[in-house]
Scaffold this active site. Sequence first.
Site, PDB file in Angstrom:
ATOM      1  N   ALA A   1       0.854  -1.184   0.000  1.00  0.00           N
ATOM      2  CA  ALA A   1       0.000   0.000   0.000  1.00  0.00           C
ATOM      3  C   ALA A   1       0.891   1.234   0.000  1.00  0.00           C
ATOM      4  CB  ALA A   1      -0.907   0.010   1.221  1.00  0.00           C
ATOM      5  N   LYS A   2       0.325   2.364  -0.276  1.00  0.00           N
ATOM      6  CA  LYS A   2       1.090   3.618  -0.212  1.00  0.00           C
ATOM      7  C   LYS A   2       0.103   4.763  -0.121  1.00  0.00           C
ATOM      8  CE  LYS A   2       5.450   5.045  -0.527  1.00  0.00           C
ATOM      9  NZ  LYS A   2       6.699   4.365  -0.120  1.00  0.00           N
ATOM     10  N   GLY A   3       0.562   5.877   0.445  1.00  0.00           N
ATOM     11  CA  GLY A   3      -0.306   7.040   0.533  1.00  0.00           C
ATOM     12  C   GLY A   3       0.474   8.299   0.234  1.00  0.00           C
TER      13      GLY A   3
END
Length: 430
Positions: A119-121
């Site tokens: 995941a990444k934000g």
Amino acid sequence: MPTTPLTHALPSYLDPAHVGPWGIYLQQIDRVTPYLGPLARWVETLKRPKRILVVDVPIELDNGTIAHFEGYRVQHNTSRGPGKGGVRFHQDVTLSEVMALSAWMSIKNAAVNVPYGGAKGGVRVDPRTLSRGELERLTRRYTSEIGILIGPTKDIPAPDVNTNGQIMAWMMDTYSMNVGATATGVVTGKPVDLGGSLGRIEATGRGVFTVGVEAARLTGLPVEGARVAVQGFGNVGGTAGRLFAEAGAKVVAVQDHTGSIHHAGGLDVPAVLAYVKEHGGVGGFPGAEAITADDFWGVPCDILIPAALEGQITEHNAGRIQARMVIEGANGPTTPKADDILADKGVLVLPDVIANAGGVTVSYFEWVQDFSSFFWSEDEINERLVRIMKGAFGAIWQVAQEHKVSLRTATFIVACQRILHAREMRGLYP
Ligand code: NAD
């Protein structure tokens, strides 16, 4: 009239023709697909992020006006466990970049075999333009907005470019206030006093050093006396440079956003680190010759460590690189064209997806320690980190030899097989 099979149509932002980091990632998946055997049947799952959340992050600025920022959280894949990946605050953050970074986290986590998906934000903001209060409000509102996705068993953010332990502390506190209980395991990279792990700050640089030493051993390059050039002398580059110098290598050149310095006899690394701490960068360091940003790439050296930003080694400078080995501390520092040029020149590239996996490995240790509320010594952490990095790199090396492919493709083979095998065993719901 021929009909398009709708189930295969990709949303426009997933189109392979899409330029940018996500397009590069899709090319990497296409390159690995022929090696996946029967698991290739599931490969489409890697070309579509599981969830994409785009959020509006409004905050009141100190001058009373309301500013809106665009934020993202992408969960690329959760077949092997909860989503895991950092949060980036940068004015150039785009959805394509966050999608690609989330996918590379799936690959990285599978490559070192920690039980996470990817995941990444990110928030599209230049945090240097914000006061501390504004930064805290931005972080807290962003955390609330992505609160429907994150959680200690769902998706665990961590620091990335321009985010740090303080921002993780605010994220942890915001999430905890919203769920009504202190949840230290919702983020990693926290300050040690709030459930952070010893050794986390240095972990990525230590991992870069560990795989570099392993690759040097396997290729007969003595580390003692090896000439090392480092781009980016922050957390990752500074630590890796220091560890190489302590092992007897000579750090001959360093470049950061303030300048490029060179000393063929070897820089005094502790002095450079102290200078960076005081002046914010290497520019003007007295014990070296200043060189141009361009000349940095042609410096005679054995090992080059890009540890700054994406897209630094390109078709324009790859031909000038003299190193025998490139260790990717940064995420995505080498463009695909430059990768091919380096391969033609016989330069060994240790790809980001394994070389900088030390950070997420110790993040995993942090998460485990938070769950058990029992904390390990720094020696235990470093010893476990080195064991995991060496083991993972050794397995990838074997696959590269077996299939006669680059270490990047080998890492993707190992990782994609693990992810898709998990997918196959779980089966499709419902
Ligand atoms: P950092 O902010 O501590 O250091 C970044 C360094 O890059 C600084 O020395 C800065 O001066 C330099 N830099 C910035 N712009 C530059 C430019 N235009 N030219 C040359 N140098 C420039 O960041 P970091 O945590 O060391 O991260 C560096 C890279 O490593 C990033 O790509 C990041 O995504 C990646 N990475 C970091 C971690 C981690 O745990 N910190 C883990 C995995 C990957």
